[in-house]
Design an enzyme around this catalytic site. Structure first.
Site, PDB file in Angstrom:
ATOM      1  N   SER A   7       0.823  -1.203   0.000  1.00  0.00           N
ATOM      2  CA  SER A   7       0.000   0.000   0.000  1.00  0.00           C
ATOM      3  C   SER A   7       0.861   1.259   0.000  1.00  0.00           C
ATOM      4  CB  SER A   7      -0.959  -0.039   1.196  1.00  0.00           C
ATOM      5  OG  SER A   7      -1.907   0.980   1.124  1.00  0.00           O
ATOM      6  N   ASP A  25      -2.513   6.509  -3.627  1.00  0.00           N
ATOM      7  CA  ASP A  25      -1.397   5.840  -2.976  1.00  0.00           C
ATOM      8  C   ASP A  25      -0.911   4.716  -3.891  1.00  0.00           C
ATOM      9  OD1 ASP A  25      -3.460   4.028  -2.617  1.00  0.00           O
ATOM     10  OD2 ASP A  25      -2.867   3.475  -0.590  1.00  0.00           O
ATOM     11  N   ASP A  54      -1.103   1.501  -4.140  1.00  0.00           N
ATOM     12  CA  ASP A  54      -1.965   0.447  -4.685  1.00  0.00           C
ATOM     13  C   ASP A  54      -3.338   0.976  -5.081  1.00  0.00           C
ATOM     14  OD1 ASP A  54      -2.868   0.778  -2.062  1.00  0.00           O
ATOM     15  OD2 ASP A  54      -3.398  -1.330  -1.833  1.00  0.00           O
ATOM     16  N   ASP A  71      -5.954   2.163  -3.656  1.00  0.00           N
ATOM     17  CA  ASP A  71      -7.227   1.921  -2.971  1.00  0.00           C
ATOM     18  C   ASP A  71      -7.663   3.130  -2.168  1.00  0.00           C
ATOM     19  OD1 ASP A  71      -5.364   1.729  -0.912  1.00  0.00           O
ATOM     20  OD2 ASP A  71      -6.152  -0.161  -0.109  1.00  0.00           O
TER      21      ASP A  71
END
Length: 461
Positions: free
Chosen positions: A108, A250, A252, A254
């Site tokens: 992440s 960010d 990833d 999400d």
């Protein structure tokens, strides 16, 4: 250090498995066992078991992807390799490809030297604790080491070449067909992460003039002074280019933080309030309720009250938010950090779905983002991260618990103190919120100093 010595009683933290890449638990050996265990938990289902596997842009992703796929295949499963893919794309693909599970290899917002394994069930939701515990038990006990299919029972790995196109089409469905982004100038920072190609492409396909940054990943620069944690460059570029909106994802993708046309930050609380107002006015917000965590500002709660809406709070973590949404029949929820869940669209936080949904509201309302963000009058809030040498029950450390009680009493009903350990890092997070900014800061430092003195392990993070 052995695997068993490196891990505590739970392999999984609050958001999957995470650690320094090529150190336990994020080694190829452990990833292989996770792949085998994940496939094995579905053995009571008929047919060959299909596991979707995707990565972000970290250099260690190649190593872990190969190990996970080997584990799946060695247990007789089929590994569906989709390459670089945002985390919410894995949730979508697990459903659309009718897989047993989806795995994303990503840490992440963490720096590139870390990596992680996050798992979604076939319905696109993160695994419940019971299933995670079952997987962890199989990994740690090595009970699968001698259960090896042979001959035609060995599985295979298949690369899904059109996976990103499938996800792009899905994401665009979150934007009303009758609207376009024609005439809108947008700055977007993809954090050199998983959305570095798809996010600018989606915006351009819908008609926006796109100024992209953070789109040159080299395996080591994901989240490096860019993306949702570092929005300063987007703030500057929005002002320089006269853009209507800035977007920061960010690594990833999400979660997302927006920037209005003046360069001001629009966080998850403000986005939730904007979405709530839109759906309350349309009568499409079930139970007139938004779900957020204990970290959301009091200003969000007050804004919802003024709209005759309601806020339900959960512990920190988007999984906690989703679980509460499912329990209560709620459809919109999220975190101040920018994990926003539109449950009618996707089953997890989706940065692309979020920014498209907000851009649609801007166009329909014909109001600039700087006006809409005023829905939330933020109470002064401070958040201090203290690096700790170990996690102890703070109630057992008298000097710390006494300071916590003292500050809680001083804040009374007009403020909040929240002290909690990070689920992914050796940090204790101290959040104080109240009406007086100087007192909020002072109370936060008072608690943080007590923690540093009795439990600290260096400088605040």
């Amino acid at each position: 250090m052995s695997l068993d010595g490196a891990l505590n009683t739970r392999l999984f933290g609050t958001d999957g498995i995470r650690g320094v890449a090529n150190s336990e638990p994020m080694t190829p050996e452990t990833a292989l066992r996770v792949g085998r265990a994940l496939t094995a938990v579905f053995q009571d289902r008929p047919g060959q078991h299909r596991i979707v596997i995707g990565t972000d842009t970290r250099v260690s992703g190649y190593m872990l992807e190969a190990a996970l796929a080997s584990g799946v295949c060695s247990t007789g499963g089929e590994a569906l390799l989709v390459g670089t893919m945002p985390t919410p794309g894995i949730a979508f693909l697990a459903r659309s490809l009718r897989a047993d599970a989806g795995v994303v290899i990503s840490a992440s917002h963490n720096p590139f030297q870390d990596n992680g394994i996050k798992i979604f069930s076939g319905d696109g939701f993160k695994l419940p604790d019971a299933v995670e515990d079952e997987i962890a038990e199989l990994v740690l006990s090595h009970t699968l080491d001698d259960e090896r299919p042979t001959a035609e029972s060995i599985g295979k790995a298949v690369r899904i070449d059109d996976a990103l196109d499938r996800y792009q089409g899905f994401v665009k469905s979150a934007f009303p067909r009758q609207l376009t982004l024609d005439g809108m100038k947008v700055v977007i920072d993809c954090a050199n992460g998983a959305a570095y190609t798809i996010a600018p492409a989606v915006l351009a396909a819908l008609g926006a003039e796109v100024i992209p940054i953070g789109t040159a990943p080299n395996g080591k620069n994901i989240n490096l002074d860019c993306g949702a944690l570092y929005p300063q460059r987007v703030q500057r570029l929005v002002r320089e280019h006269g853009a209507q909106v800035g977007i920061t994802l960010d690594g990833d993708a999400d979660r997302v933080i927006l920037v209005d046309e003046s360069g001001a930050i629009v966080d998850g609380d403000a986005m939730l309030a904007i979405a709530a107002q839109e759906h309350l006015q349309k009568g499409t917000l079930p139970h007139r309720t938004i779900v957020a965590t204990v970290m959301s500002n009091l200003g969000l709660e007050m804004a919802l009250r003024q709209m005759d809406g309601r806020l339900v709070r959960t512990p920190v973590g988007d999984r906690c938010v989703v679980e509460e949404m499912l329990r209560g029949g709620y459809r919109i929820g999220g975190e101040q950090s920018g994990h926003i869940i539109f449950l009618d669209v996707n089953t997890t936080g989706d940065g692309l779905v979020t920014f498209l949904s907000l851009l649609a509201i801007l166009i329909q309302r014909q109001q600039p983002l700087s006006e809409l963000r005023q829905l939330v009058r933020r109470y002064p809030q401070t958040l201090i991260n203290v690096r700790v040498r170990e996690r102890q029950d703070l109630r057992t450390i008298a000097p710390v618990s006494q300071v916590i009680q003292h500050v809680t009493d001083k804040l009374g009903e007009n403020g909040r103190l929240l002290v909690r350990y990070s689920g992914t890092e050796p940090l204790l997070r101290v959040m104080v919120e109240g009406e007086d900014e100087s007192l909020v800061r002072a109370y936060g430092e008072e608690v943080a100093d007590a923690v540093r003195t009795h439990l600290g392990a260096g400088e605040a993070a």
